[in-house]
Scaffold this motif. Structure first.
Motif, short mmCIF file in Angstrom:
data_model
loop_
_atom_site.label_atom_id
_atom_site.label_comp_id
_atom_site.label_asym_id
_atom_site.label_seq_id
_atom_site.Cartn_x
_atom_site.Cartn_y
_atom_site.Cartn_z
N GLN A 182 34.35 66.02 60.83
CA GLN A 182 32.94 65.65 60.80
C GLN A 182 32.75 64.34 61.54
OE1 GLN A 182 31.27 65.81 56.89
NE2 GLN A 182 29.20 65.29 57.54
N THR A 184 29.91 61.29 62.13
CA THR A 184 28.69 60.70 61.58
C THR A 184 28.44 59.34 62.23
OG1 THR A 184 29.84 59.60 59.76
CG2 THR A 184 29.09 61.86 59.38
N VAL A 189 30.60 59.62 53.98
CA VAL A 189 30.49 61.07 54.09
C VAL A 189 30.71 61.66 52.71
CG1 VAL A 189 32.93 61.46 54.58
CG2 VAL A 189 31.23 63.07 55.44
#
Length: 427
Positions: A182, A184, A189
């Motif tokens: 992921q 970001t 997170v």
């Protein structure tokens, strides 16, 4: 390797210098701290504080002498018993920063106190990762552990005491160790996994900003990176505690109970037996650590009464409590025997009542049937006359015997009464 050798050499020289300048008496204490590590180009703060161990020492003005080379001094401030310096470094490494304190009006006097600290400077971004679990809309930190099925928040905390990255933009690349990635722009997170086990979370932080170059004096883009890892341990929450065993016992008997726990070990189990059920807090109980899901305990009661077994189990993630009531009887016959005896007595009594009632009804029926017979002498006249003649014709002796038996039978009373019946004959 080149910058490391001079750093160790400088540290050795400082220690030797301070070792020769020993104070005359151990009457002072000097504490020195720094807020490192820092990245190259950022500023670090080193703080020194002087304290007197003996109250009889008179307070004077003191001077703080610093040694911080090859670091660059940005700012220095000094008060009566403390001093602060801000330094920066252009090269990564480990740098000793030392200070000794003398009387302000006596520069040549021996130091009253001395100390040294080590400042670490790196070319990468500095910070750390934290793991928190969401419970009842709150973030609860359990170190590197989290429970399966719960929402876990993994956050990156930037260490920037001098606000060096105030104009930088960050990108965060997350790798959860199970094939999930992921990217970001926020330093945190949310992660949710239903499979327990150990994982290693990797994070790569990229910071970019623009600044004016020191040589060309034009705006240029500067980039720094940092790699961080943390261990993530996913555990099953403690879901249930099942107490298996009797709820009754006797005084001075050994009561054995088995605790079956649904949760991931290792488990911290705390149990306590009191006259009432109480929530267990702290360590005021019998605390044991088990690596399985079952625990056996035994207890001997010295007094009769009602008791309660309080049990608390936690595995670093969740905590669960349960209670088990226990009845302790005095030494003697078990209550079950009293119940059996009462049932036997009731059954025998009921049987006697039924037998008596049935027997009474039978006797009354017999009395009624006997009362239906008519034994009056007048009834003999209704007998047919041909029977007598017939009987006389066949055998006089047998008829005589039969008549004698009937007369004896009629003279015998079937029902006893207080008054004898009077037979009346009509001639």
């Amino acid at each position: 390797m080149a910058p490391a050798a001079p750093s160790m050499l400088r540290l050795t020289c400082v220690v030797l210098l301070l070792g020769r300048a020993a104070p005359a008496a151990e009457e002072y204490g000097l504490e020195i701290t720094n807020n490192g590590p820092i990245t190259t180009g950022a500023q670090a703060t080193v703080h020194a504080s002087l304290s007197m161990k003996n109250d009889s020492v008179t307070s004077n003005l003191y001077h703080f002498n610093w040694i911080y080379a090859p670091l660059i001094l940005i700012e220095k401030s000094e008060r009566r018993f403390n001093s602060v310096i801000n330094v920066t470094g252009e090269f990564p490494g480990t740098f000793p920063v030392s200070v000794w304190v003398t009387h302000r009006n006596c520069w040549l006097c021996r130091p009253v106190a001395r100390n040294v600290t080590v400042l670490q400077i790196t070319e990468f971004i500095t910070g750390n990762l934290t793991i928190a679990q969401i419970e009842d809309s709150r973030f609860i930190t359990h170190g590197s552990s989290s429970s399966t099925g719960a929402v876990t928040r993994i956050s990156f905390c930037l260490h920037d005491p001098s606000n060096y990255f105030k104009s930088a933009s960050f990108v965060y690349n997350w790798d959860f160790g199970d094939g999930v990635y992921q990217i970001t722009k926020e330093p945190f997170v949310y992660y949710n996994c239903s499979t327990m086990g150990n994982r290693t979370v990797h994070l790569k932080v990229i910071a970019e900003w623009e600044q004016i170059g020191s040589i060309i004096h034009e705006r240029e883009t500067v980039q720094k990176t940092g790699d961080f890892t943390t261990a993530l341990e996913l555990l099953d929450a403690v879901k249930s505690i099942n107490v298996v065993g009797s709820r009754e016992t006797h005084v001075m008997e050994n009561l054995s109970l088995s605790l079956h726990i649904n949760g991931t070990p290792p488990l911290a189990l705390c149990w306590l037996i009191k006259s009432e059920c109480i929530p267990l807090e702290g360590e005021k109980c019998h605390l044991v650590v088990i690596n399985g899901s079952c625990y056996n305990l035994s207890h001997i009661f010295s007094d009769a009464g009602r008791y309660c077994l309080s049990v608390r189990v936690e595995n670093g993630m969740t905590m669960l409590q349960t209670y088990h009531e226990i009845k302790v009887w005095p030494t003697g016959i078990h209550p079950a025997f009293f119940v059996l005896l009462c049932i036997t007595l009731v059954s025998v009594t009921l049987g006697l009542v039924l037998y008596t009632t049935f027997r009474s009804n039978t006797q009354q029926k017999d009395l009624v049937e006997v009362a239906d017979f008519d034994f009056s002498p007048l009834s003999d006249k209704n007998l047919p006359s041909h029977s007598e003649s017939g009987c006389g014709q066949i055998c006089c002796r047998s008829c005589f015997l039969r008549s004698s038996q009937e007369a004896a039978r009629e003279s015998h009373e079937l029902l006893h009464s207080f008054y004898k019946p009077v037979k009346m004959y009509t001639v």
